[in-house]
Enzyme design. Structure first.
Site, mmCIF file in Angstrom:
data_model
loop_
_atom_site.group_PDB
_atom_site.id
_atom_site.type_symbol
_atom_site.label_atom_id
_atom_site.label_comp_id
_atom_site.label_asym_id
_atom_site.label_seq_id
_atom_site.Cartn_x
_atom_site.Cartn_y
_atom_site.Cartn_z
ATOM 1 N N HIS A 194 0.853 -1.187 0.000
ATOM 2 C CA HIS A 194 0.000 0.000 0.000
ATOM 3 C C HIS A 194 0.898 1.249 0.000
ATOM 4 O O HIS A 194 2.041 1.187 0.465
ATOM 5 C CB HIS A 194 -0.886 -0.044 1.251
ATOM 6 N N VAL A 196 1.413 3.760 1.868
ATOM 7 C CA VAL A 196 2.088 4.209 3.090
ATOM 8 C C VAL A 196 3.134 3.203 3.589
ATOM 9 O O VAL A 196 3.818 3.473 4.585
ATOM 10 C CB VAL A 196 1.080 4.493 4.232
ATOM 11 N N LYS A 197 3.268 2.061 2.903
ATOM 12 C CA LYS A 197 4.217 1.048 3.353
ATOM 13 C C LYS A 197 5.630 1.357 2.858
ATOM 14 O O LYS A 197 5.883 2.362 2.210
ATOM 15 C CB LYS A 197 3.758 -0.336 2.872
ATOM 16 N N HIS A 198 6.568 0.457 3.142
ATOM 17 C CA HIS A 198 7.989 0.708 2.876
ATOM 18 C C HIS A 198 8.296 0.857 1.397
ATOM 19 O O HIS A 198 9.104 1.699 1.005
ATOM 20 C CB HIS A 198 8.821 -0.422 3.488
#
Length: 398
Positions: A194, A196-198
């Site tokens: 997603h 907002v992930k790394h």
């Protein structure tokens, strides 16, 4: 006085613009990589997906990786591959996004919620063991905020009780447990991509595993339960023949997503280093503020810092979390709360879950707040967050 104390006595907000709690970092390389796919012959079921899977497997040192349209689809597939069916119980944590537990329900199973460790906020292995019954089929531990769970204890429990471990590592891509990267230690591990992930693929998820049986089941499940492999079919006389052998889903990742993921992987080292640097900056400041508690980190783990959770010391504040949350928003700091305990949700209440089930998780929920943390932040952004927190807790302090 209204309007969140008139924005703390009518003062000017710390920031003129809103700072979100999380945000993707996209550069020209990412954009060009996606354009290249758009100009190619394959937008889906093409070579970029296999390349992405191979690179992820190599990065986490797992034998296999299977990409999916999103992390929820990946978790659902893992529950299917694990053989979770109606009547089976699966132990997980209430401090997670609802998808972790929902995927058990999709298979007709029953999520069973174990309380958390009060220091790490991860699922407590002692609580897991107390909840095991003859119906328990699997454990889904969650690496909350990016800090790995106590895998040694959880894997030992699973081995002794013949349980499958599906690690929800949506927060922990790049994290390390005792010198080994998360992704090849549990029976199956899920990563989310997603925004907002790394790293991001827009939406997307993946399961990594060392088990060939799970790998084959995952591949088939994401494509309607269909196989074209002659070795697995009941008959294969016609060259066009394919078989739907069980009820699968259309959970395939596109080549557009995979191409973006491949480009993002090139920046993983920087993204992780920057997140750790920002978290350290927060730690160094907040450890001296008595109204808040900084996250505890296990010395044998290396968190990937998906989230920075600040815990409020409500004994030293005149108000609750809601007022602090609203005041920080007035300062243009995009705080959030991760997460509402899953069984608090109306749907789970209708299923008969009690609202006083995991006291440590419930206490944490009342006291935690998520601060902005993403690689695109600069030092001024961090200073603004720190200044806003100091301003608000000082005003509301006892």
């Amino acid at each position: 006085m209204t309007g969140v104390e008139l924005a703390i006595h009518g003062g000017k907000p710390v920031r003129d613009t809103y700072l979100p709690y999380g945000k993707q970092t996209i550069d020209e390389e990412d954009i060009q990589t996606v354009i290249n796919v758009l100009e190619s012959d394959y937008l889906t079921t093409g070579p970029s997906i296999k390349s992405f899977e191979d690179k992820i497997a190599q990065y986490v040192e797992a034998k296999y990786a299977v990409a999916f349209s999103n992390g929820t689809a990946a978790l659902h597939a893992a529950c299917f591959a694990a053989g979770i069916n109606r009547g089976d119980e699966v132990i997980t944590t209430p401090i997670t996004f609802v998808a972790t537990a929902n995927c058990v329900l999709y298979q007709g199973g029953k999520p069973v919620f174990a309380d958390i460790d009060q220091n790490t906020y991860n699922i407590n292995p002692l609580c897991i063991e107390k909840l095991i019954t003859k119906n328990t089929k699997a454990i889904i531990p969650v690496d909350f905020t990016g800090q790995p769970v106590d895998l040694d204890k959880i894997l030992d429990i699973a081995k002794r009780h013949n349980l499958i471990v599906i690690e929800d590592a949506a927060h922990s891509f790049g994290a390390e447990y005792k010198g080994k990267k998360i992704g090849a230690l549990s029976d199956m591990t899920m990563f989310s991509f997603h925004p907002v992930k790394h790293i991001t693929t827009g939406e997307g998820g993946i399961i990594t595993t060392n088990n060939e049986k799970y790998y084959q089941r995952l591949i088939q499940f994401r494509s309607h339960g269909i196989t074209k492999n002659p070795m697995h079919m009941t008959t294969s006389d016609e060259p066009w023949y394919y078989e739907m052998q069980f009820l699968g889903y259309n959970y395939r990742m596109t080549d557009i997503q995979a191409a973006l993921g491949l480009s993002q992987l090139n920046k993983t080292g920087y993204f992780l280093a920057r997140r750790r640097q920002l978290a350290k900056m927060y730690d160094e400041t907040f450890k001296n503020i008595s109204e808040v508690v900084t996250p505890y980190q296990l010395p044998e783990c290396h968190s990937s810092w998906h989230l920075y959770i600040l815990r409020l010391n409500l004994n030293k504040l005149r108000v609750g979390r809601k007022e602090i949350y609203q005041a920080l928003l007035q300062e243009n700091i995009g705080v959030n709360v991760h997460y509402i305990p899953v069984y608090y949700q109306p749907y789970y209440q209708e299923l008969g879950y009690d609202k006083s089930f995991c006291p440590q998780a419930e206490k944490l929920y009342e006291e935690m707040i998520t601060l902005p943390l993403f690689p695109g932040m600069n030092e001024k952004d961090v200073e603004d967050v720190v200044t806003a927190v100091q301003k608000v807790v000082k005003y509301y302090g006892k």
